[in-house]
Scaffold this active site. Structure first.
Site, short mmCIF file in Angstrom:
data_model
loop_
_atom_site.label_atom_id
_atom_site.label_comp_id
_atom_site.label_asym_id
_atom_site.label_seq_id
_atom_site.Cartn_x
_atom_site.Cartn_y
_atom_site.Cartn_z
N ASP A 244 39.13 27.14 26.96
CA ASP A 244 38.50 26.20 27.64
C ASP A 244 37.91 25.65 27.64
O ASP A 244 37.22 24.06 26.64
CB ASP A 244 37.94 26.13 29.49
CG ASP A 244 39.83 26.61 29.95
OD1 ASP A 244 40.28 26.13 30.08
OD2 ASP A 244 39.49 26.89 31.50
N ASP A 257 35.64 29.39 30.85
CA ASP A 257 36.81 29.12 31.41
C ASP A 257 36.38 28.60 33.14
O ASP A 257 35.82 28.73 33.62
CB ASP A 257 37.79 30.42 32.30
CG ASP A 257 39.42 29.78 32.39
OD1 ASP A 257 39.42 29.58 31.54
OD2 ASP A 257 39.68 30.88 33.41
N LYS A 259 37.48 26.89 35.93
CA LYS A 259 37.99 26.84 37.84
C LYS A 259 38.20 25.80 39.07
O LYS A 259 37.00 25.92 38.79
CB LYS A 259 38.86 28.16 38.27
CG LYS A 259 39.08 29.39 37.54
CD LYS A 259 40.69 28.93 36.59
CE LYS A 259 40.58 30.39 35.54
NZ LYS A 259 41.98 29.90 35.35
#
Length: 348
Positions: A244, A257, A259
């Site tokens: 990411d 990352d 989420k």
């Protein structure tokens, strides 16, 4: 008819004694009454306290107990329940591949200025048979993880129906994709994120406005973005993934990352396999020739659609090393499953 002048107490029975010839010996059939009195099991009970307890239980003004109140009382009396530790892998990987690349410095040799790198995934460049991190993790879930996922799916289908659940899943995927695209726009624009100035905040589609608001305080601490939505591949272990973001968070270079979640995830344990995923991405980046630096720290950011502040879970180099070992075990399990499937197919 006898005339009694006094009484004689024998045991717990009052025996009249006459002035005539009638004597106590005439009651020889009742000699056992002279045995010592047995103590009642209720003799030591605090009668006043017991009476108060009975009244409180029988009173209609006392609210009925619920499992929650019973648990609270148990905690107060006996202390909180001590849960058994979560089951962990007891064995290590057969081959402990290094997480870091000894041929590269931990600090970058390339300038931190300029737009972030974005290497697109191209399956045609000898990557058609290379499994992704996501696929490997999905196919090596533990029986417990599979059970809870299936139970959640059945529950959602019962509430929404087959078509409703399909639409719900598609919307979640779409929102996540739009959220990542919005973050990529922020990182590639080169502008300093300043959520305190509404006039400078870009407009986003309604589906991601809450997510962006949720991570706004995180973005203030993100700087020197090196890569975004970029492919990484581990040549020796033969797997790939799309990271990411690689950037500095509070001065520490991390694989980040992003989420999204509908439920709060305030603890790292709430993120399930996400730390293993981040460690797998970092390990691949550290050996990928497209990157001239390496990363030993990670960050998982959980954003919420309602705009509530996102939770940021930092992964130190020690944690990343531990999750890297877990990743190697999952990778070995994946290969064992593939080998077993291939052997079964060839025998038919």
């Amino acid at each position: 008819m006898f005339t009694f002048s006094r009484v004689l107490c024998v045991g717990s029975v009052i025996v009249p004694q006459s002035t005539s010839s009638l004597t106590v010996c005439h009651f020889s059939a009742f000699q056992h009454l002279t045995c010592p009195r047995r103590n009642s099991p209720y003799s030591s009970v605090d009668s006043e306290r017991y009476s108060s307890l009975v009244k409180s239980v029988m009173s209609s003004r006392v609210s009925p107990q619920t499992p929650e109140t019973l648990q609270a009382e148990d905690d107060q009396i006996y202390g909180p329940v001590v849960k058994a530790p979560a089951r962990t892998e007891t064995r290590g990987p057969n081959i402990l591949h290094s997480f870091l690349n000894s041929g590269r410095p931990l600090e970058t040799q390339e300038p931190e200025s300029g737009p972030p790198v974005r290497i697109l995934l191209n399956r045609g460049q000898g990557r058609s048979s290379v499994p992704s991190v996501t696929r490997i993790l999905q196919q090596t879930l533990s029986p417990e993880q599979i059970f809870y996922l299936e139970r959640w799916k059945k529950k959602m289908i019962a509430e929404l129906g087959e078509e409703g659940f399909k639409e719900y899943s598609q919307n979640l995927f779409r929102q996540g994709k739009l959220f990542h695209s919005a973050l990529e726009d922020i990182f590639t624009s080169g502008a300093k994120w300043n959520p305190r100035d509404p006039s400078e905040a870009p407009d986003y589609v309604p589906e991601v406005q809450g997510y962006i608001q949720s991570v706004s305080h995180i973005l203030e601490d993100v700087s020197a973005v090196r890569a975004t939505e970029s492919t990484v591949q581990h040549g020796a272990l033969n797997y790939l993934g799309i990271v990411d973001c690689v950037a500095r968070y509070r001065g520490v270079l991390c694989v980040i990352d992003w989420k999204t979640s509908e439920k709060p995830k305030p603890f790292l344990s709430n993120t399930y396999d996400n730390p293993v995923q981040v460690a797998a991405y970092a390990g691949a980046l550290n050996t990928d020739d497209n990157y001239k630096y390496q990363v030993e720290n990670g960050l998982i950011v959980v954003a919420y659609k309602d705009g509530s502040p996102a939770h940021a879970h930092q992964l130190s180099s020690e944690l990343m090393s531990d999750y890297w070992k877990t990743w190697l075990l999952r990778l070995e399990r994946y290969r064992e499953q593939r080998s077993s499937t291939s052997s079964s197919s060839s025998e038919k």
